[in-house]
Design a protein around this motif. Structure first.
Motif, mmCIF file in Angstrom:
data_model
loop_
_atom_site.group_PDB
_atom_site.id
_atom_site.type_symbol
_atom_site.label_atom_id
_atom_site.label_comp_id
_atom_site.label_asym_id
_atom_site.label_seq_id
_atom_site.Cartn_x
_atom_site.Cartn_y
_atom_site.Cartn_z
ATOM 1 N N CYS A 93 0.752 -1.074 0.144
ATOM 2 C CA CYS A 93 0.418 0.157 -0.093
ATOM 3 C C CYS A 93 0.698 0.976 -0.376
ATOM 4 N N CYS A 149 -5.161 0.855 0.624
ATOM 5 C CA CYS A 149 -4.866 -0.566 0.905
ATOM 6 C C CYS A 149 -6.494 -0.170 1.676
ATOM 7 N N CYS A 205 -7.004 1.479 5.174
ATOM 8 C CA CYS A 205 -6.393 2.714 4.882
ATOM 9 C C CYS A 205 -7.813 3.176 4.737
HETATM 10 ZN ZN LIG Z 1 -2.573 1.206 3.997
#
Ligand SMILES: [Zn+2]
Length: 193
Positions: A78, A100, A103
């Motif tokens: 990510c 990701c 997140c």
């Molecule tokens: Zn992430």
């Protein structure tokens, strides 16, 4: 030369049979090659200012494939938190947010706390609709332009376009509907409730 030609066509016919595409033949498309050059699966060449390739026995623009490939690439980590993207939701989330799944969850949590979630959700839906209509527009225009050269990459469309359509009229109609759709997306995006 004749022998070579025959063999190649036979191989393609067999492959089509294996794939269950009995009605399709690569001969038709090859016939439209102005120089009658011997193209085979995976070849890339330039013709009429466009890059072309043969994929699954069908001649098609290379840029289209290129675009598709770029969209499908998922980095290993990510870009935001640096963790390995192994969650099954990561590919979809990366495509939309370039980060990701974890997140995205964290970001959305903050938006909810700050009372900004509704606005954010509306933008996601509007952006989705925007990219859909852009894809649709380029697909339709490409199909229309290619029919100028008496050439359509997908077998089924050849007949449909062949019946002497008024290209200018069709083009106007496509653009009209696209503009109408874009207007509606913008209205949705700017609506306050
Ligand atoms: Zn992430």
């Amino acid at each position: 030369m004749l022998n070579k030609e025959f063999k190649r066509k036979d191989v393609e016919r067999m492959r089509n049979l294996i794939k269950g595409k009995t009605g399709e033949s690569a001969e038709l498309q090859v016939g439209y090659n102005t120089k009658k050059e011997d193209r085979k699966e995976g070849d890339i060449w330039e013709e009429g200012g466009k890059k072309w390739t043969i994929k699954d026995g069908i001649k098609q623009t290379y840029t289209k494939l290129d675009k598709f490939k770029k969209e499908a690439i998922l980095p290993l980590f990510c870009p935001e938190c640096g963790s390995l993207m192994k969650n099954r939701n990561d590919p979809k989330m990366y495509k939309i947010h370039k980060k990701c799944f974890d997140c995205v969850i964290e970001m959305e949590g903050k938006l909810i706390v700050n009372g900004e979630f509704k606005e954010y959700e509306k933008n996601i839906i509007a952006n989705n609709a925007d990219s859909y209509v852009k894809h649709l527009e380029s697909y339709l225009m490409e199909a229309l332009n290619e029919s100028n050269n008496q050439y359509i990459s997908e077998r089924g469309e050849v007949e449909r376009w062949k019946g002497g359509i008024n290209k200018k009229e069709v083009k106007n109609k496509i653009q009209e509907s696209i503009e109408d759709f874009k207007d509606r997306v913008e209205k949705y995006r700017n609506n306050d409730d």
